[in-house]
Design a protein around this motif. Structure first.
Motif, PDB file in Angstrom:
ATOM      1  N   LEU A 410       0.838  -1.197   0.000  1.00  0.00           N
ATOM      2  CA  LEU A 410       0.000   0.000   0.000  1.00  0.00           C
ATOM      3  C   LEU A 410       0.874   1.248   0.000  1.00  0.00           C
ATOM      4  O   LEU A 410       2.077   1.188   0.186  1.00  0.00           O
ATOM      5  N   ARG A 411       0.218   2.407  -0.214  1.00  0.00           N
ATOM      6  CA  ARG A 411       0.898   3.698  -0.176  1.00  0.00           C
ATOM      7  C   ARG A 411       0.264   4.539   0.939  1.00  0.00           C
ATOM      8  O   ARG A 411      -0.843   4.265   1.407  1.00  0.00           O
ATOM      9  N   GLY A 412       1.002   5.590   1.330  1.00  0.00           N
ATOM     10  CA  GLY A 412       0.518   6.451   2.407  1.00  0.00           C
ATOM     11  C   GLY A 412       1.321   6.255   3.692  1.00  0.00           C
ATOM     12  O   GLY A 412       2.372   5.597   3.704  1.00  0.00           O
ATOM     13  N   PRO A 413       0.852   6.765   4.806  1.00  0.00           N
ATOM     14  CA  PRO A 413       1.588   6.637   6.069  1.00  0.00           C
ATOM     15  C   PRO A 413       1.580   5.197   6.597  1.00  0.00           C
ATOM     16  O   PRO A 413       0.521   4.582   6.700  1.00  0.00           O
ATOM     17  N   VAL A 414       2.753   4.678   6.918  1.00  0.00           N
ATOM     18  CA  VAL A 414       2.888   3.338   7.507  1.00  0.00           C
ATOM     19  C   VAL A 414       3.899   3.410   8.663  1.00  0.00           C
ATOM     20  O   VAL A 414       4.635   4.385   8.812  1.00  0.00           O
ATOM     21  N   TYR A 415       3.891   2.362   9.466  1.00  0.00           N
ATOM     22  CA  TYR A 415       4.790   2.294  10.629  1.00  0.00           C
ATOM     23  C   TYR A 415       5.605   1.012  10.534  1.00  0.00           C
ATOM     24  O   TYR A 415       5.093  -0.030  10.143  1.00  0.00           O
ATOM     25  N   TRP A 416       6.901   1.096  10.940  1.00  0.00           N
ATOM     26  CA  TRP A 416       7.724  -0.106  10.858  1.00  0.00           C
ATOM     27  C   TRP A 416       8.626  -0.220  12.079  1.00  0.00           C
ATOM     28  O   TRP A 416       8.959   0.755  12.737  1.00  0.00           O
ATOM     29  N   ARG A 417       9.001  -1.449  12.382  1.00  0.00           N
ATOM     30  CA  ARG A 417       9.893  -1.739  13.495  1.00  0.00           C
ATOM     31  C   ARG A 417      10.625  -3.030  13.201  1.00  0.00           C
ATOM     32  O   ARG A 417      10.262  -3.783  12.298  1.00  0.00           O
ATOM     33  N   VAL A 418      11.665  -3.306  13.990  1.00  0.00           N
ATOM     34  CA  VAL A 418      12.478  -4.508  13.815  1.00  0.00           C
ATOM     35  C   VAL A 418      12.665  -5.164  15.177  1.00  0.00           C
ATOM     36  O   VAL A 418      12.915  -4.487  16.177  1.00  0.00           O
ATOM     37  N   LYS A 419      12.563  -6.487  15.199  1.00  0.00           N
ATOM     38  CA  LYS A 419      12.778  -7.254  16.427  1.00  0.00           C
ATOM     39  C   LYS A 419      14.011  -8.132  16.273  1.00  0.00           C
ATOM     40  O   LYS A 419      14.171  -8.818  15.258  1.00  0.00           O
ATOM     41  N   ASP A 420      14.899  -8.077  17.277  1.00  0.00           N
ATOM     42  CA  ASP A 420      16.059  -8.957  17.294  1.00  0.00           C
ATOM     43  C   ASP A 420      15.597 -10.319  17.816  1.00  0.00           C
ATOM     44  O   ASP A 420      15.256 -10.463  18.992  1.00  0.00           O
ATOM     45  N   LEU A 421      15.586 -11.313  16.957  1.00  0.00           N
ATOM     46  CA  LEU A 421      15.081 -12.631  17.346  1.00  0.00           C
ATOM     47  C   LEU A 421      16.023 -13.373  18.280  1.00  0.00           C
ATOM     48  O   LEU A 421      15.626 -14.357  18.914  1.00  0.00           O
ATOM     49  N   GLU A 422      17.268 -12.927  18.401  1.00  0.00           N
ATOM     50  CA  GLU A 422      18.209 -13.560  19.328  1.00  0.00           C
ATOM     51  C   GLU A 422      17.958 -13.108  20.771  1.00  0.00           C
ATOM     52  O   GLU A 422      18.040 -13.894  21.705  1.00  0.00           O
ATOM     53  N   THR A 423      17.678 -11.811  20.939  1.00  0.00           N
ATOM     54  CA  THR A 423      17.502 -11.258  22.291  1.00  0.00           C
ATOM     55  C   THR A 423      16.051 -10.937  22.618  1.00  0.00           C
ATOM     56  O   THR A 423      15.707 -10.744  23.786  1.00  0.00           O
ATOM     57  N   GLY A 424      15.198 -10.838  21.598  1.00  0.00           N
ATOM     58  CA  GLY A 424      13.812 -10.460  21.822  1.00  0.00           C
ATOM     59  C   GLY A 424      13.600  -8.965  21.925  1.00  0.00           C
ATOM     60  O   GLY A 424      12.465  -8.511  22.129  1.00  0.00           O
ATOM     61  N   GLU A 425      14.668  -8.141  21.807  1.00  0.00           N
ATOM     62  CA  GLU A 425      14.549  -6.694  21.915  1.00  0.00           C
ATOM     63  C   GLU A 425      13.900  -6.099  20.677  1.00  0.00           C
ATOM     64  O   GLU A 425      14.231  -6.459  19.546  1.00  0.00           O
ATOM     65  N   LEU A 426      12.988  -5.156  20.904  1.00  0.00           N
ATOM     66  CA  LEU A 426      12.318  -4.447  19.821  1.00  0.00           C
ATOM     67  C   LEU A 426      12.946  -3.076  19.617  1.00  0.00           C
ATOM     68  O   LEU A 426      13.355  -2.413  20.592  1.00  0.00           O
ATOM     69  N   SER A 427      12.999  -2.641  18.387  1.00  0.00           N
ATOM     70  CA  SER A 427      13.451  -1.293  18.096  1.00  0.00           C
ATOM     71  C   SER A 427      12.334  -0.304  18.429  1.00  0.00           C
ATOM     72  O   SER A 427      11.201  -0.696  18.765  1.00  0.00           O
ATOM     73  N   ASN A 428      12.661   0.973  18.310  1.00  0.00           N
ATOM     74  CA  ASN A 428      11.596   1.980  18.359  1.00  0.00           C
ATOM     75  C   ASN A 428      10.730   1.846  17.115  1.00  0.00           C
ATOM     76  O   ASN A 428      11.094   1.167  16.153  1.00  0.00           O
TER      77      ASN A 428
END
Length: 435
Positions: A410-428
């Motif tokens: 899709l186009r327009g405003p979207v939100y994204w993030r990344v999760k480290d699968l080794e530690t379980g930590e999420l990015s902002n």
């Protein structure tokens, strides 16, 4: 040159020994000379003891240049002088059993005359140089003079210190030897209160009770007080309001402070260590100045007042313990609890596209998203959603690298993030407008 631990210990011990010796010399020389087996008063016999002291009382030893502060139960000898201040009282108990009260602003000199009688008793003399004295009962061998003439001594009043002492002696009761302290003085260092008190004439401990505005006891402190040297305790209020300090003594002394109600206690945000090594706290919004300080009080950063996010800076080195300190216009300071940031969150940091920016989607190649690498075991999960809470996820994909190229649906405003699968930590969470 760095000193060894043994050398530091010897220096500290030497300093303590010096201070102890100086204190004893200044305030209790009689006891020092008895300890070392000398009697510098062998030609000046004891005449009386100072039994009760109220406020400032001083004694001048014969041939000594100055008056020094007196302690309860201290000896007074031939040719010694005793002086009371403008608001003080002293009670002397003579070796013949006589009890005499020196009223405020008085000066007397003690002496003997003639030779001892068959029982070894001297004729005791008290010469009034200034002020007046009162007697608490019959004076046996004591004569009171003024300008070398014997004078009549009036009795003490029923509720005077001399009367209380004489009554306690006659009834074999414990003698009240408490000494009134001055009203506590408060030195404010931020939100910490240094409470100082002066209690003349005695080595003592005083209990300081602290009450809040409702009358509830919130703290009890003990202050040790040397003769005419102020004792000090430190206390920090836990919340705004009015506080009363009460000193436990024969005549309770009270003083109060008010912590402004508008001051809120700072605290760290629910997740103080944000991804990217930034810190978050809950500001009061009323501060004039905000600083980030280390455990030892060293200022690491100056921050805009009311700003709740601390971005990483060159002045902050990890690991370290940190606190935020806010200064207010009335001199108070408030601070967060100490935060141990030895383990910063090792989460992925989003680098492209920029947060809040826009990106054109290539018809064939799509769009690239990048973030920081964690290490040799990189294993991430990329998520794209229509909302910042990720309740409507539109794309999920794993990557063994710190980047991914996708063709978004899709186009327009979207939100994204990344999760480290080794530690379980999420990015902002980052927002981007796709076009």
């Amino acid at each position: 040159m760095r000193l060894k631990r043994s050398e530091i210990g010897m220096i500290a011990f030497g300093g303590l020994l010096f201070m102890t010796s100086f204190y004893l010399f200044m305030f209790d020389t009689d006891r020092v000379f008895r300890w070392i087996g000398l009697d510098r008063y062998e030609k000046r016999p004891k005449i009386a003891e100072v039994e009760v002291i109220r406020n400032m009382v001083r004694r001048k030893e014969f041939e000594m240049p100055e008056f020094r502060n007196v302690q309860v139960r201290q000896d007074v000898r031939v040719k010694d002088s005793v002086m009371t201040g403008t608001d003080s009282v002293a009670v002397l108990h003579f070796i013949d059993g006589s009890v005499v009260e020196l009223v405020a602003d008085s000066l007397v000199q003690l002496d003997t005359t003639g030779s001892p009688d068959a029982l070894g008793n001297f004729q005791l003399l008290m010469d009034v140089k200034k002020g007046e004295v009162r007697t608490a009962g019959a004076m046996k061998s004591l004569k009171v003079t003024r300008d070398r003439k014997v004078i009549e001594v009036k009795p003490v009043s029923k509720d005077s210190e001399g009367a209380k002492f004489a009554s306690a002696i006659a009834e074999s009761k414990p003698v009240e030897r408490a000494v009134d302290c001055e009203a506590p003085a408060i030195d404010r260092k931020g939100n910490q209160m240094d409470i100082r008190m002066l209690c003349p004439g005695i080595i003592a401990e005083r209990s300081v009770r602290i009450f809040d505005s409702s009358g509830a006891l919130v703290a009890t402190k003990t202050v040790s007080i040397a003769p005419n040297l102020p004792g000090k305790i430190a206390w920090a209020p836990v919340k705004p309001g009015a506080y009363t300090f009460q000193v436990d003594q024969s005549k309770p002394v009270k003083t109060s402070i008010i912590v402004p109600e508008r001051i809120m206690k700072l605290s760290w945000a629910q997740e103080p260590l944000r991804c990217g090594r930034s810190l978050a706290y809950v500001p009061s919004g009323k501060a004039l100045k905000v600083t980030l300080e280390a455990e030892d009080g060293k200022v690491l950063l100056s921050l805009p007042a009311g700003n709740g996010v601390i971005e990483p800076g060159d002045a902050i080195a990890t690991p370290v313990k940190l606190k935020v300190v806010e200064s207010f216009d009335d001199g108070f300071k408030w601070e967060t609890t100490l935060l141990d940031v030895a383990k910063w969150r090792q989460c992925p940091i989003l680098t492209f596209p920029a947060d809040g920016g826009s990106e054109k989607v290539h018809a064939v190649l799509g769009t690239m998203f990048t973030w920081t690498s964690i290490g040799a075991k990189d294993h991430f999960q990329f998520e794209l959603a229509e909302d910042p809470l990720f309740t409507k996820v539109i794309l999920t994909q794993e990557s063994r690298m710190n980047l991914i190229r996708i063709r978004p649906p899709l186009r327009g405003p979207v939100y994204w993030r990344v999760k480290d699968l080794e530690t379980g930590e999420l990015s902002n969470v980052s927002k981007v407008v796709l076009r």
